[in-house]
Design an enzyme around this catalytic site. Structure first.
Site, short mmCIF file in Angstrom:
data_model
loop_
_atom_site.label_atom_id
_atom_site.label_comp_id
_atom_site.label_asym_id
_atom_site.label_seq_id
_atom_site.Cartn_x
_atom_site.Cartn_y
_atom_site.Cartn_z
N SER A 124 0.81 -1.21 0.00
CA SER A 124 0.00 0.00 0.00
C SER A 124 0.84 1.26 0.00
O SER A 124 1.90 1.32 0.62
CB SER A 124 -0.91 0.00 1.23
OG SER A 124 -1.59 1.23 1.37
N TYR A 148 -2.39 5.28 -3.91
CA TYR A 148 -3.33 6.34 -3.59
C TYR A 148 -2.81 7.57 -4.32
O TYR A 148 -1.73 8.07 -4.03
CB TYR A 148 -3.38 6.59 -2.09
CG TYR A 148 -4.16 5.58 -1.30
CD1 TYR A 148 -5.48 5.29 -1.63
CD2 TYR A 148 -3.59 4.91 -0.23
CE1 TYR A 148 -6.21 4.36 -0.91
CE2 TYR A 148 -4.31 3.98 0.52
CZ TYR A 148 -5.62 3.72 0.17
OH TYR A 148 -6.33 2.80 0.89
N THR A 174 -6.17 2.61 -6.49
CA THR A 174 -7.40 2.59 -5.70
C THR A 174 -8.20 3.85 -6.02
O THR A 174 -7.73 4.97 -5.80
CB THR A 174 -7.09 2.50 -4.21
OG1 THR A 174 -6.47 1.24 -3.94
CG2 THR A 174 -8.36 2.60 -3.38
N LYS A 256 -8.84 -0.49 -8.83
CA LYS A 256 -9.47 -1.11 -7.66
C LYS A 256 -10.58 -0.21 -7.12
O LYS A 256 -10.36 0.97 -6.90
CB LYS A 256 -8.42 -1.36 -6.57
CG LYS A 256 -8.94 -2.03 -5.31
CD LYS A 256 -7.78 -2.32 -4.36
CE LYS A 256 -8.24 -3.04 -3.12
NZ LYS A 256 -9.02 -2.17 -2.21
N HIS A 280 -13.77 -1.65 -0.74
CA HIS A 280 -12.82 -1.29 0.31
C HIS A 280 -13.19 -1.94 1.64
O HIS A 280 -13.00 -1.37 2.71
CB HIS A 280 -12.75 0.23 0.46
CG HIS A 280 -11.38 0.75 0.78
ND1 HIS A 280 -10.58 1.36 -0.14
CD2 HIS A 280 -10.65 0.73 1.92
CE1 HIS A 280 -9.43 1.73 0.42
NE2 HIS A 280 -9.45 1.34 1.68
#
Length: 383
Positions: A124, A148, A174, A256, A280
């Site tokens: 992540s 992100y 994402t 995603k 999520h």
């Protein structure tokens, strides 16, 4: 002897011992007992009244497996192909941020465990340890990087470029977190670990991010955290912006957070390489559709042009069988491995993954199937 049988008999013969509870419910309860209130709820809780998280589980109950008999299932094959690589199992570790709140090694331990199991680890952006350190921990294990997308697009570009250089093999963007949702438990606990310097390791070691600061992070962490809070999300993104990330990397790009079939069509139109059907884990939009409900229609729209993966709500082998039978190429598992991490570090993560894969293997065999590619909708009945 196939994987599930091997695991069973090692346990029955006491050649291996449980370091974490086998059942998901007991696993979560043990993590709840060990962790302090705020970090536990940061992992376990979801947005609003948690309707979406509940729907993710309820959605699986609407589909029932119809086992077939007298099929020779002595030999089984759990492997799948993704982007030119053979994965031993259709399971990946979902990108979960700020893992250091449940275990000091955080993503380092999880990446190490995933690699030892042959399970791809998706690192992540919101990791406490930098993507380079996570890559080193995973060694030769397959790893993807989840982005992100910062409101400072040059930071986003830098992270993608760093990921490719560090050996990651795909980029997962994402889409559903342009800002953080209303999470009641986090509000009650006044708990956002990023403000304490956790979960921002990728930023603290990013040359573009650091170039924006008046002082280096090691001299002024408060200043770095303050700037992070200004650039983390990007609610202004549109489909046209995807081309910018495409220009930064030669890696496959997956989106995603797709739940609507029209967004799946747009992903195809904009040349994306894969889709992850996800809400999520219920952490963003309360009252949203469950992923298992969204999956079939999205797979129908995509029609095999690009791989469709799924996360949110996976707890046992039967869940994986159902998701694959409805068209998912593979699944991502999140909270279960984080609870394993909380309880026993990399050994806990490894055992959670082992148990899930063994359960998948045995459920598939007992359903009369010998390989992942045999799983299709004919195996299921909707109630």
């Amino acid at each position: 002897m196939s994987y599930g049988n091997q695991v069973q008999f090692k346990v029955y013969k006491e050649q291996e011992h449980a370091v974490v509870p086998v059942s998901y419910e007991e696993l979560e309860a043990a993590a709840r007992k060990k962790l302090e209130n705020a970090p536990y709820h940061y992992v376990a809780a979801s947005a609003g009244g948690e309707e979406t998280a509940k729907a993710n589980r309820d959605g699986f109950y609407q589909w029932k497996i119809i086992p077939r008999m007298l099929r020779d299932t002595t030999k089984r094959d759990l492997s799948v192909e993704l982007f030119g690589q053979t994965l031993p199992y259709p399971v990946l570790c979902a990108p979960v941020g700020v893992q250091s709140i449940v275990h000091p090694e955080g993503e380092i331990a999880s990446a190490r465990a995933a690699a030892s199991m042959g399970v791809p680890f998706i690192s992540s952006t919101a990791s406490t340890h930098s993507l380079e350190k996570v890559a080193a921990a995973a060694e030769d294990g397959l790893k993807w990087y989840q982005l992100y997308w910062s409101s400072d697009r040059e930071i986003a570009a830098s992270m993608v470029q760093r990921a490719e250089k560090a050996g990651y093999k795909a980029i997962v963007i994402t889409l559903d977190t342009p800002m953080m949702a209303w999470r009641e438990k986090d509000i009650e606990n006044a708990y956002l670990p990023f403000l304490m310097g956790q979960g921002i390791g990728n930023y603290l070691e990013d040359p573009v991010f650091c170039s924006r600061l008046a002082k280096p992070p090691q001299e002024d962490l408060v200043g770095a955290v303050t700037y992070w809070s200004r650039v983390f999300g990007n609610p202004g993104l549109t489909w046209e912006d995807l081309q910018f990330i495409r220009m930064q990397t030669s890696l496959p790009i997956l989106l995603k957070g797709i739940l609507h079939p029209d967004d799946a069509k747009l992903a195809l139109e904009h040349g994306m390489d894969g889709i992850i059907v996800s809400n999520h884990g219920g952490r963003q939009v309360d009252g949203a559709i469950s992923t298992i409900e969204a999956l079939p229609e999205i797979c129908e729209v995509v029609n095999g042009e690009i791989p469709v993966l799924m996360d949110s709500g996976i707890r046992r082998g039967a869940d994986i069988v159902k998701a694959l039978a409805l068209g998912a190429k593979a699944i991502l598992v999140g909270r279960p491995y984080i609870y394993g991490l909380a309880l026993a570090g990399d050994a806990g993560v490894k055992q959670v993954l082992r148990n899930l894969i063994a359960d998948l293997d045995l459920t598939m065999a007992l359903s009369g199937k010998t390989s992942i590619k045999e799983l299709d909708r004919s195996l299921l009945k909707r109630m």
